[in-house]
Design a protein around this motif. Structure first.
Motif, PDB file in Angstrom:
ATOM      1  N   ASN A   1       0.829  -1.205   0.000  1.00  0.00           N
ATOM      2  CA  ASN A   1       0.000   0.000   0.000  1.00  0.00           C
ATOM      3  C   ASN A   1       0.863   1.255   0.000  1.00  0.00           C
ATOM      4  OD1 ASN A   1      -2.684   1.377   0.390  1.00  0.00           O
ATOM      5  ND2 ASN A   1      -1.665   2.031   2.278  1.00  0.00           N
ATOM      6  N   TYR A   2       1.945   1.240   0.790  1.00  0.00           N
ATOM      7  CA  TYR A   2       2.867   2.375   0.876  1.00  0.00           C
ATOM      8  C   TYR A   2       3.474   2.686  -0.492  1.00  0.00           C
ATOM      9  CZ  TYR A   2       7.190   4.852   2.148  1.00  0.00           C
ATOM     10  OH  TYR A   2       8.227   5.743   2.231  1.00  0.00           O
ATOM     11  N   LEU A   3       3.952   1.653  -1.171  1.00  0.00           N
ATOM     12  CA  LEU A   3       4.615   1.858  -2.463  1.00  0.00           C
ATOM     13  C   LEU A   3       3.629   2.217  -3.568  1.00  0.00           C
ATOM     14  CD1 LEU A   3       7.171  -1.063  -2.226  1.00  0.00           C
ATOM     15  CD2 LEU A   3       7.699   1.379  -2.196  1.00  0.00           C
ATOM     16  N   LYS A   4       2.463   1.566  -3.576  1.00  0.00           N
ATOM     17  CA  LYS A   4       1.476   1.888  -4.608  1.00  0.00           C
ATOM     18  C   LYS A   4       1.001   3.341  -4.491  1.00  0.00           C
ATOM     19  CE  LYS A   4      -0.442  -2.635  -5.843  1.00  0.00           C
ATOM     20  NZ  LYS A   4      -1.654  -3.476  -5.897  1.00  0.00           N
ATOM     21  N   THR A   5       0.841   3.803  -3.248  1.00  0.00           N
ATOM     22  CA  THR A   5       0.424   5.198  -3.048  1.00  0.00           C
ATOM     23  C   THR A   5       1.453   6.151  -3.621  1.00  0.00           C
ATOM     24  OG1 THR A   5      -0.773   4.616  -1.034  1.00  0.00           O
ATOM     25  CG2 THR A   5      -0.184   6.930  -1.331  1.00  0.00           C
ATOM     26  N   ARG A   6       2.722   5.871  -3.378  1.00  0.00           N
ATOM     27  CA  ARG A   6       3.775   6.765  -3.864  1.00  0.00           C
ATOM     28  C   ARG A   6       3.981   6.650  -5.369  1.00  0.00           C
ATOM     29  NH1 ARG A   6       3.385   6.477   0.914  1.00  0.00           N
ATOM     30  NH2 ARG A   6       4.276   7.973   2.409  1.00  0.00           N
ATOM     31  N   LEU A   7       3.773   5.472  -5.919  1.00  0.00           N
ATOM     32  CA  LEU A   7       3.828   5.342  -7.371  1.00  0.00           C
ATOM     33  C   LEU A   7       2.693   6.113  -8.029  1.00  0.00           C
ATOM     34  CD1 LEU A   7       4.804   1.585  -7.785  1.00  0.00           C
ATOM     35  CD2 LEU A   7       6.163   3.554  -8.492  1.00  0.00           C
ATOM     36  N   ARG A   8       1.530   6.101  -7.376  1.00  0.00           N
ATOM     37  CA  ARG A   8       0.406   6.886  -7.894  1.00  0.00           C
ATOM     38  C   ARG A   8       0.744   8.373  -7.875  1.00  0.00           C
ATOM     39  NH1 ARG A   8      -3.294   5.536 -11.175  1.00  0.00           N
ATOM     40  NH2 ARG A   8      -3.610   3.624  -9.962  1.00  0.00           N
ATOM     41  N   VAL A   9       1.441   8.809  -6.814  1.00  0.00           N
ATOM     42  CA  VAL A   9       1.869  10.207  -6.733  1.00  0.00           C
ATOM     43  C   VAL A   9       2.818  10.531  -7.886  1.00  0.00           C
ATOM     44  CG1 VAL A   9       3.206  11.868  -5.388  1.00  0.00           C
ATOM     45  CG2 VAL A   9       1.537  10.407  -4.246  1.00  0.00           C
ATOM     46  N   VAL A  10       3.742   9.597  -8.176  1.00  0.00           N
ATOM     47  CA  VAL A  10       4.684   9.805  -9.284  1.00  0.00           C
ATOM     48  C   VAL A  10       3.941   9.916 -10.609  1.00  0.00           C
ATOM     49  CG1 VAL A  10       6.558   8.744 -10.608  1.00  0.00           C
ATOM     50  CG2 VAL A  10       6.618   8.695  -8.112  1.00  0.00           C
ATOM     51  N   GLU A  11       2.960   9.026 -10.827  1.00  0.00           N
ATOM     52  CA  GLU A  11       2.173   9.068 -12.070  1.00  0.00           C
ATOM     53  C   GLU A  11       1.465  10.410 -12.218  1.00  0.00           C
ATOM     54  OE1 GLU A  11      -0.544   5.791 -12.331  1.00  0.00           O
ATOM     55  OE2 GLU A  11       0.935   4.361 -11.615  1.00  0.00           O
ATOM     56  N   ILE A  12       0.780  10.830 -11.142  1.00  0.00           N
ATOM     57  CA  ILE A  12       0.022  12.081 -11.199  1.00  0.00           C
ATOM     58  C   ILE A  12       0.955  13.271 -11.391  1.00  0.00           C
ATOM     59  CG2 ILE A  12      -1.464  13.637  -9.872  1.00  0.00           C
ATOM     60  CD1 ILE A  12      -2.678  11.123  -8.568  1.00  0.00           C
ATOM     61  N   ALA A  13       2.082  13.260 -10.642  1.00  0.00           N
ATOM     62  CA  ALA A  13       3.039  14.363 -10.762  1.00  0.00           C
ATOM     63  C   ALA A  13       3.600  14.457 -12.171  1.00  0.00           C
ATOM     64  CB  ALA A  13       4.177  14.180  -9.749  1.00  0.00           C
ATOM     65  N   ALA A  14       3.914  13.295 -12.771  1.00  0.00           N
ATOM     66  CA  ALA A  14       4.458  13.296 -14.135  1.00  0.00           C
ATOM     67  C   ALA A  14       3.438  13.851 -15.123  1.00  0.00           C
ATOM     68  CB  ALA A  14       4.865  11.878 -14.538  1.00  0.00           C
TER      69      ALA A  14
END
Length: 216
Positions: A160-173
């Protein structure tokens, strides 16, 4: 100088957008620095350290490009704007690649986390258990050396921790690439609206002729 109200509007819009890019670049640097500070999470998730360093480097480049974009628009320099447009196009392509990479990596997180947990040593596992308040991988294990009391396994917590941060990376990109696509359009309009030295001389000569005509 930029010609007319439209040119000035493009100029100040470009300044605002580049300020936004500058601060977004700083945010990416902060996220990457945090990821480096929690290096054991990278180890558990089998994330290459180079990805984190690359994200920090990209954030630094974004901040620098945003800064020079502001300078190019503020000084109304066609040369600086041309260089800025080239670099922004390259950055947009890189950010799209990062967003796609994060999207592709997300479904693999669970398997990679489990592989990383099985390959990690006891010190790393205890660090994760302490910092994430969890025990074992899928669920607390009997007679384990878990340093905390918890009924939550570390596997779901880390996923959950990593998926949340990957989602942040996707949105930020996506957000940064969208903003920069707008800056490219505004830069091109501003570039075309800024008079060259030759155009300035012709405009001055035309004004001088009109003044002489009125004097006669």
């Amino acid at each position: 100088m930029a010609k007319g109200m439209t040119g000035n509007c493009m100029k100040y819009t470009l300044l605002v957008l580049n300020l936004l890019v500058f601060f977004l670049g700083g945010a990416i640097v902060g996220i990457g620095a945090y990821a480096l500070a929690t290096g054991r999470v990278e180890e558990i998730a089998s994330i290459p350290r180079g990805i984190t360093i690359g994200a920090i480097a990209l954030g630094c480049v974004l901040a620098v490009v945003g800064f020079f974009g502001c300078c190019g628009a503020g000084r109304e320099s066609r040369g600086m704007l041309a260089i800025y447009i080239i670099f922004v196009v390259i950055l947009v392509l890189c950010q799209v690649a990062i967003g796609v990479g994060a999207f592709v990596f997300t479904p693999q997180v669970e398997g990679l986390v489990e592989q990383g947990w099985n390959a990690s040593n006891e010190t790393t596992r205890q660090w994760v258990e302490t910092n994430f308040n969890c025990c074992g991988f899928k669920e607390p294990e009997r007679n384990s050396s878990c340093p905390v009391v918890s009924d939550q396994g570390c596997g779901p917590t880390l996923v959950n921790y990593l998926k949340t941060r990957l989602r942040v990376v996707e949105i930020a990109a996506i957000v940064v690439a969208s903003v920069q696509a707008m800056t490219i359009l505004f830069s091109i309009f501003l570039f075309r609206s800024i008079r060259t030295e030759a155009e300035e001389r012709r405009a001055l000569l035309a004004d001088a002729r009109r003044v002489n005509m009125f004097r006669r």
